[in-house]
Design a protein around this motif. Structure first.
Motif: not given
Length: 184
Positions: A148, A151-152, A154-156, A159-160
């Motif tokens: 979890q 995944e967060w 990587n996503k938040e 990328k930013k």
């Protein structure tokens, strides 16, 4: 090993680790405090981090330690007819049951991050934005599993802030996440 057994094992190991860490943190604090007026900003940050970890460990130990109830009969006293918001000299104020300790997660990933790694993460992964780092750590502490959290991240975050997946600091941060959460 089933989920319950893994969880119990994790909490037992965490408790043992905390009880071993407390004397070490106290010793480090003592050594730094003996420097007197010769403390640098890094020394003060170290002391603050050690204190924070010590505080979190002690709170967790307190949560898992049963309170000792002395078997001493207390003298009966007359209750005042009307509650008073002021205390008289020599008496203790009544502690309200709703009073809480500071909100510190039971297991805080910050306890696994040394001062050097913290500054490395802030500098290299969060573009020198300490508040973004603090917010990210608070969010990571809300997860219960590494997948979890990863995944967060990587996503938040990745990328930013355009993290390079082969960068040593990035790899170190992901390894920290994997070590912090129990494997399920």
């Amino acid at each position: 090993m089933d989920y319950y057994s893994q969880t119990c094992y994790f909490f037992d190991r965490q408790s043992q680790f905390m009880q071993q860490r407390i004397p070490i943190l106290l010793q480090k604090l003592k050594e730094l405090s003996e420097q007197g007026n010769n403390l640098s900003a890094i020394d003060i940050d170290l002391m603050l981090d050690y204190t924070r970890v010590l505080y979190a460990d002690l709170l967790e130990i307190k949560k898992t330690t049963p309170a000792i109830q002395p078997n001493i009969p207390l003298p009966k006293t007359e209750e005042p007819s009307a509650p008073s918001s002021q205390t008289t000299p020599g008496t203790e104020p009544k502690i309200d049951d709703t009073m809480q300790y500071a909100e510190v997660p039971a297991f805080d990933i910050r306890t696994m991050i040394g001062i050097n790694d913290k500054y490395l993460f802030i500098t290299e992964l969060f573009a020198d934005d300490r508040s973004a780092y603090d917010d990210a750590i608070k969010t990571i502490n809300t997860f219960t599993r590494s997948n979890q959290a990863i995944e967060w991240v990587n996503k938040e975050l990745a990328k930013k802030y355009k993290w390079d997946p082969e960068n040593e600091t990035t790899v170190s941060f992901y390894e920290l996440l994997s070590k912090f959460f129990p494997s399920m």
